[in-house]
Enzyme design. Structure first.
Site, short mmCIF file in Angstrom:
data_model
loop_
_atom_site.label_atom_id
_atom_site.label_comp_id
_atom_site.label_asym_id
_atom_site.label_seq_id
_atom_site.Cartn_x
_atom_site.Cartn_y
_atom_site.Cartn_z
N CYS A 73 0.83 -1.21 0.00
CA CYS A 73 0.00 0.00 0.00
C CYS A 73 0.86 1.25 0.00
O CYS A 73 0.51 2.26 -0.62
CB CYS A 73 -0.95 0.01 1.19
SG CYS A 73 -0.13 0.26 2.74
N HIS B 198 -1.43 1.15 7.30
CA HIS B 198 -1.86 1.27 5.91
C HIS B 198 -1.50 2.66 5.38
O HIS B 198 -1.35 3.60 6.16
CB HIS B 198 -3.38 1.06 5.86
CG HIS B 198 -3.93 0.88 4.48
ND1 HIS B 198 -3.33 0.10 3.53
CD2 HIS B 198 -5.04 1.41 3.88
CE1 HIS B 198 -4.05 0.13 2.42
NE2 HIS B 198 -5.09 0.92 2.60
N ASN C 242 -7.99 4.86 -1.95
CA ASN C 242 -7.39 3.64 -1.42
C ASN C 242 -6.89 2.76 -2.56
O ASN C 242 -7.10 3.06 -3.74
CB ASN C 242 -8.44 2.89 -0.56
CG ASN C 242 -7.82 1.94 0.43
OD1 ASN C 242 -6.59 1.79 0.50
ND2 ASN C 242 -8.63 1.27 1.21
#
Length: 398
Positions: free
Chosen positions: A66, A334, A355
């Site tokens: 991520c 994250h 995201n």
């Protein structure tokens, strides 16, 4: 950056996979986030205040990347801001090079540093500076028949190899371990092209980074907020996945949203790292906030209605923020990409966040995150130095 919402599930999976670490930010983590409300999307009425240009939603698959997806998305938006035609940059190229450097660090540190595929925002700009960049179309990282990233087997093998190197069975390390380590990575992700054609012109990763992407990695500043360290000075980013031991600028809690707001108002998006294990973070509903009650103190009805429209939030303090960090309630989970600002029907502001878990939620890959959530749960963020307010720039000497 990685944390399963259920610690016991993390341990069980680690045992089943035969790994001592699970790599960062696996896209499958979203399947564990069950705090969903059927009426949420109808109950929240968001109106855009700022919505800056960004590229399409991606899916990091079953990989701990991520940090690479979010920061490369950020650099793509920087290309747009600079008037360039954006290119989908290879997220796995950044990750692959970081894995190589991380392995070297791991051996130099005799194994006393985090491994796995987790990373930080600065890893992308650091790798850009050293290795350049390539388009995703040239280096997808899908080298063995998968359509999405799936890194667990590779991570298990590379970890085993590095642990064997650290044991130093020959009594003296040879240079061949680096070749063996890189070969394992490349067998899964593919060998990095030394030259490639893009739109009729031949490039190396370095010339592509300079001539096509055209960003200067030295223009990007990373921030964190620790009440235990001097403000407006550089300090160590105290999270396990800061394997490169980079320093960041330490600012006050409220400075974080001040910097982000200023950046957005001046056309700069923001790369953002945070903790997403809170029950009040719902990927399915696309909303994150800080409720006035702890989840365990809520009634059944309150739990069921957490995302049925705007709710009053807890006022966050620097003491609360630091305590959550120190007792592991806030961990390096994250990374995502802040691309705008919106208001709900009550006038409360939320950041629009992109995201990398695909377009699988109510807002097709985006979510709305309250400013209080950002103050409480941010672990770090990165912004172009021109997006920093003048008074804060002066304080940090940038």
């Amino acid at each position: 950056m990685y944390k399963f919402q259920s610690k016991s599930l993390f341990i069980a999976l680690a045992f089943l996979l035969g790994m001592t670490t699970i790599s960062a930010q696996d896209g499958l983590v979203n399947s564990l986030k069950v705090n969903a409300s059927a009426k949420s999307v109808e109950s929240f009425k968001f109106t855009d205040v700022i919505n800056l240009a960004n590229t399409s939603i991606k899916n990091q698959g079953s990989s701990g990347t991520c940090w690479s997806y979010s920061t490369n998305s950020y650099l793509e938006s920087e290309m747009i801001r600079l008037g360039k035609q954006p290119v989908e940059l290879s997220q796995v190229f950044s990750a692959r090079n970081a894995y190589v450097e991380k392995g070297k660090n791991y051996v130099r540190m005799h194994g006393a540093v985090t491994l796995g595929d987790g990373g930080e925002l600065h890893d992308v700009t650091n790798m850009f500076r050293k290795y350049g960049a390539v388009p995703q179309s040239v280096y997808s990282g899908l080298n063995y028949g998968t359509t999405k990233n799936k890194f667990a087997e590779m991570a298990s093998l590379t970890e085993a190899l590095l642990k064997a190197v650290v044991k130093n069975p020959n009594g003296e390390l040879t240079p061949n371990w680096e070749k063996a380590y890189a070969a394992v990575i490349d067998s899964y992700l593919g060998e990095v092209p030394q030259n490639f054609d893009y739109k009729g012109k031949n490039y190396t990763p370095q010339t592509f980074a300079k001539e096509v992407v055209g960003i200067n990695p030295d223009e990007y500043i990373e921030f964190a907020s620790y009440s235990t360290e001097p403000y407006y000075a550089k300090t160590m980013m105290m999270v396990p996945d800061n394997w490169s031991f980079d320093l960041v600028y330490n600012v006050k809690m409220n400075d974080m949203t001040t910097i982000i707001d200023n950046a957005l108002k001046n056309g700069y998006t923001v790369a953002w790292a945070t903790d997403v294990s809170e029950k009040s973070f719902s990927w399915k509903n696309g909303v994150a906030y800080i409720p006035t009650k702890k989840f365990e103190d809520m009634t059944t009805e309150e739990k069921e209605n957490m995302f049925n429209g705007p709710k009053q939030e807890l006022e966050v303090t620097e003491e609360m923020r630091q305590k959550a960090f120190d007792n592991y309630q806030t961990t390096d989970d994250h990374a995502m990409h802040i691309v705008g600002l919106a208001k709900d029907q009550t006038g409360k502001e939320y950041y629009i966040v992109k995201n990398s878990w695909g377009a699988t939620n109510d807002y097709k890959g985006y979510l709305y995150v309250s400013k209080n959530f950002v103050k409480y749960k941010t672990t770090s963020f990165m912004v172009n130095k021109s997006g920093i307010p003048a008074d804060i720039s002066k304080k940090i000497g940038v």
